[in-house]
Design an enzyme around this catalytic site. Structure first.
Site, PDB file in Angstrom:
ATOM      1  CG  ASN A   6      -1.731   1.209   1.399  1.00 42.36           C
ATOM      2  OD1 ASN A   6      -1.822   2.020   0.472  1.00 42.36           O
ATOM      3  ND2 ASN A   6      -2.348   1.366   2.562  1.00 42.36           N
TER       4      ASN A   6
ATOM      5  CE  LYS B 261      -0.146   3.253   4.590  1.00 38.66           C
ATOM      6  NZ  LYS B 261      -0.023   3.328   6.052  1.00 38.66           N
TER       7      LYS B 261
ATOM      8  CG  HIS C 134      -5.809   1.912   4.990  1.00 40.65           C
ATOM      9  ND1 HIS C 134      -5.398   2.912   5.846  1.00 40.65           N
ATOM     10  CD2 HIS C 134      -4.784   1.021   4.930  1.00 40.65           C
ATOM     11  CE1 HIS C 134      -4.174   2.616   6.275  1.00 40.65           C
ATOM     12  NE2 HIS C 134      -3.783   1.484   5.736  1.00 40.65           N
TER      13      HIS C 134
ATOM     14  CD  GLU D 156      -2.751   5.570   6.730  1.00 40.54           C
ATOM     15  OE1 GLU D 156      -2.673   5.551   5.491  1.00 40.54           O
ATOM     16  OE2 GLU D 156      -1.839   5.147   7.477  1.00 40.54           O
TER      17      GLU D 156
ATOM     18  CD  GLU E 108      -3.480  -2.504   7.318  1.00 41.79           C
ATOM     19  OE1 GLU E 108      -2.354  -2.733   6.871  1.00 41.79           O
ATOM     20  OE2 GLU E 108      -4.106  -1.461   7.078  1.00 41.79           O
TER      21      GLU E 108
ATOM     22  N   GLY F 188       2.355   2.381  10.637  1.00 44.66           N
ATOM     23  CA  GLY F 188       3.303   3.488  10.471  1.00 44.66           C
ATOM     24  C   GLY F 188       4.018   3.894  11.745  1.00 44.66           C
TER      25      GLY F 188
ATOM     26  CB  SER G 207       5.051  -1.624  11.953  1.00 47.34           C
ATOM     27  OG  SER G 207       4.642  -0.277  12.153  1.00 47.34           O
TER      28      SER G 207
HETATM   29  P1  PGA Z   1       2.798   0.351   7.582  1.00 45.81           P
HETATM   30  O1  PGA Z   1       1.347   0.542   6.920  1.00 45.81           O
HETATM   31  O2  PGA Z   1       3.357  -0.939   7.034  1.00 45.81           O
HETATM   32  O3  PGA Z   1       3.590   1.554   7.147  1.00 45.81           O
HETATM   33  O4  PGA Z   1       2.581   0.300   9.048  1.00 45.81           O
HETATM   34  C1  PGA Z   1       0.484  -0.555   6.767  1.00 45.81           C
HETATM   35  C2  PGA Z   1      -0.811  -0.099   6.150  1.00 45.81           C
HETATM   36  O5  PGA Z   1      -1.279   0.999   6.435  1.00 45.81           O
HETATM   37  O6  PGA Z   1      -1.415  -0.848   5.360  1.00 45.81           O
END
Ligand code: PGA
Length: 252
Positions: free
Chosen positions: A10, A12, A96, A98, A168, A174, A214
């Site tokens: 992903n 983003k 997601h 976010e 998640e 993140g 992460s």
């Molecule tokens: P990250 O993001 O690996 O940077 O923690 C995962 C995601 O949001 O799908």
């Protein structure tokens, strides 16, 4: 029979230029060329989808959108419909955390997006996961159980099985903090049991469940070894083709 695990990057709102998006797509393709037994996908920003699709044409890497509008068409400025997306991608991320946060999404809207996606033959990557407060209160499993039930309402087993459900935990995204493999496994098992209760035992046995939050080359092996985890949704570490490939190869 479970489908092969799915590792999805992903991206983003990265990388910053079209040229870099295409270079990253080619990098992922080349770095994962020899890997077998795992499906690989990348989710670039909308504006890079066409260029990435062209760069990956005929390759083993699938292309995913990062969101889809819940309405079919009309006056929705900045909206991207499922039909538009289907010309460019075979998968789409739905719900997601976010996107839920930035767009104030309710479970009903996530459900509407999911229905719209599958109606257009997009395979969904449905994201669920709890906040840190919910986890601290000991309510993570109940929270995710309710989320999955609401989000998949009215979606057929066949459509769920074409995609994946990604657990998640929001506090792990993140942040560099990963759920322990035991905690991740426990919630992924709950997700599987919800699929069992809404879509039947066969669907529960077959559905793919990803862990995300992460994921890095250093922690992927332990997470991917869990019985109810069938791949990863990777943010930060998917922006380096070699790191992403190192994560993917753990499932072999
Ligand atoms: P990250 O993001 O690996 O940077 O923690 C995962 C995601 O949001 O799908």
């Amino acid at each position: 029979m479970r489908e092969p695990p799915l590792a999805a990057g992903n991206w983003k709102m990265n990388p910053p230029t079209l040229e870099e998006c295409v270079a990253l797509a080619r990098g992922v393709r080349d770095a994962t060329r020899e890997l077998r037994g795992v499906e690989i996908a990348v989710a670039p920003p909308f504006v890079a989808l066409a260029a990435v699709r062209d760069a990956l044409a005929g390759s083993h890497v699938r292309v995913s959108g990062q969101d889809v509008h819940e309405e079919e068409r009309g006056a929705f400025t900045a909206g991207v419909s499922a039909a538009m997306l289907r010309e460019l991608a075979s998968l789409v991320i739905v719900g997601h955390s976010e996107t839920r946060r930035d767009h104030g999404l309710t479970e009903a809207r996530v459900n509407a997006k999911l229905r719209r996606a599958v109606a257009a033959s997009l395979a969904p990557i449905l994201c669920v996961g709890e906040t840190l407060d919910v986890r601290r209160a000991g309510a993570a499993e109940d929270y995710v159980r309710r989320q999955v039930r609401a989000d998949v309402d009215g979606v057929s087993a066949g459509d769920l099985l074409r995609g994946v459900i990604a657990y998640e935990p929001i506090w792990a995204i993140g942040t560099g903090r990963t759920a322990s493999s035991e905690d991740a496994q426990a919630v992924c098992a709950v997700v599987r049991s919800v699929v069992g209760s809404v879509a039947g035992a066969e669907a529960a046995a077959s559905v793919r469940i990803q862990y995300g939050g992460s994921v890095k080359p250093t922690n992927a092996a332990e997470l991917m070894a869990q019985p109810d985890i069938d791949g990863a949704l990777v943010g930060g570490a998917s922006l380096e083709a070699e790191d992403f490939a190192r994560i993917v190869q753990y499932r072999l």
